[in-house]
Write an enzyme that holds these catalytic residues in place. Sequence first.
Site: not given
Length: 764
Positions: A299, A602, A496, A598, A490-491
């Site tokens: 992952h 969405k 990120k 992911t 998101k986290r």
Amino acid sequence: MDRIYYLSLEFYMGRTLQNTMVNLGLQTACDEATYQLGLDLEELEEIEEDAGLGNGGLGRLAACFLDSMATLGLAAYGYGIRYEFGIFNQKIVNGWQVEEADDWLRYGNPWEKARPEYMLPVHFYGRVEHTPDGVLWLDTQVVLAMPYDTPVPGYKNNTVNTMRLWSAKAPNDFKLKDFNVGDYIEAVLDRNLAENISRVLYPNDNFFEGKELRLKQEYFVVAATLQDIIRRFKSSRFGCRDPVRTSFETFPDKVAIQLNDTHPALSIPELMRILVDVEKVDWDKAWEITKKTCAYTNHTVLPEALERWPVSMFEKLLPRHLEIIYAINQRHLDHVAALFPGDVDRLRRMSVIEEGDCKRINMAHLCVIGSHAVNGVARIHSEIVKQSVFKDFYELEPEKFQNKTNGITPRRWLLLCNPGLADIIVERIGEGFLTDLSQLKKLLSLVDDEAFIRDIAKIKQENKLKFSALLEKEYKVKINPASMFDVHVKRIHEYKRQLLNCLHIITLYNRIKKDPAKAFVPRTVMIGGKAAPGYHMAKMIIKLVTSIGDVVNHDPVVGDRLKVIFLENYRVSLAEKVIPAADLSQQISTAGTEASGTGNMKFMLNGALTIGTMDGANVEMAEEAGEENLFIFGMRVEDVEALDQKGYNAREFYERLPELRQAVDQISSGFFSPKDPDCFKDVVSMLMYHDRFKVFADYEAYIQCQAQVDHLYRNSKEWTKKVIRNIACSGKFSSDRTITEYAREIWGVEPSDLQIPPPNLPKD
């Protein structure tokens, strides 16, 4: 019947009530029934707690996979831990994140059924004795694993699978059988020590924390689950609990074990221990069975996320497993040495044991060696896995490596969370797309249909109004529902790049201040996500977002042209509300760092446009919809590598780009933290001197790309046409497609779309 076992330390399930009604086709009936009782079903749904047994993508993926496996009629079981406390609840106090325990079981959990009749012992510590009759693991401490079963219904196919979560129980003689029965009270109180194993989810996303309790959790779920798997394999026919099968020849044909990351990696030595020590299978046969049974999903490629356990910890906690791992590694290295004589560096690189100041076990290497299939979760990630992370292993066994691009369940992420959008799609193309999302392609013929364009825009506006009302009610913030909803949820993590978003917000603010008369496209920027409690920089990023909001939102010159909202306590149930309301989806990780993502899928399915880098599944989203239908910007993986070769110098960008310099200077001077001017000095120093994720290098391209977003948003009709193209091309990203590929290419089973007869019909 071939059984699939999906092993994961996280299942991020969210709420269950509405999902159960949807999958059973009962939502309308329940709506009307509750209405007649004078109740509002939506109000009732808001009472349910989220099952927050996950951190983010990896745990939510497991939940989507369970839904798809049931919908595809697979005999699949999810196995994990029933954490008493899931991911913490996030409160924002004075702009800082504060964690609160998630006591989700406080009022009970109506969806679970305890199964004490299947309780199993799990052993820890002790010592190993080699005898003529075999190997014994003696003097262990026992913890009991109590299973709790939650039903997993497929979509309108009368299939119901099981998610079985283990809870730790102390045995009744715990600490009382010792000869030091000094204090009975003390001994009973010490039961907590054993039961702490399932107390709390470790709240780290993409980060390894080598704590003994976490290793205990990993072995706990593995040991209990493998006993369950073998018990079920041995009972030949349904309903018979007496062991009948004695040969393990057929085990890999009947059982598939999927390891969700390396967290359940101990399945490999544990299965070997059972086969060799308990069932007396000879080593080579046992190893063949183990490899054919297990498969591993990787992952992440971030080095800080890879699990590397100290050998000393293993020696104490799982002495027999350490011996088995050494034996596995020895045979593996012998094999490599035979193929590459004299290449000692290759042996060092490929060993499961890392030598050094502290000897460590590399769990990823153990997984690759002990599995028949290894997969990444998006095409670009699977290539990186083969070309860098596991390059040596790929050269050894290229056929072992696969790609399985992630997906999301369209039941929860369209039908449940966006019924308005689902309805207008059903009106045009029927409801077949709900179990075959590729049928959304049919919408391409409607991209110029005036009525459909109007309908899509209208649904989005309704969703935005509903979300605006929620923000006003819950958070007392008034926002402009006509503004562009720019969403980054998101986290919180440096890779990120929430900081890149912050720099854009500040740049926008400075442009409005510089030329207040100019017409700006109004935006509401929403940023949300949890920071791991021990991750200082992530917590500083949250404080920066809230601080920017304090300045921007109270500046009369700005008015309602720019608002910055930090979405508190982002979780599955909040995602279900914000995603359908979003216009713009931010997916802006440095190329080569986000394995898949992911959330990106969405947003695409729910009618938002994506601004993103060529990273993770964004690459395949752009391929499906056409690159011109996403806002793609910034360095590609090759550019990042080239910049690494050259040496990334943040100052160079800071000197060359005046708007960037102004924004950074404002952060560093205390413009956004007047009461504590030094508040963000760590953040600025990171950005300037040790930014692994090269925020400044993508700043210019990002700002330009955001200008293109503004330009298109001004033309509502053209924007909506791009939205339609995106929705129409999102079919690939159904977890049904993903699971179909796992089933055929890894597990060797064929999914079925047959409806099994409902239980109320007599079986002919």
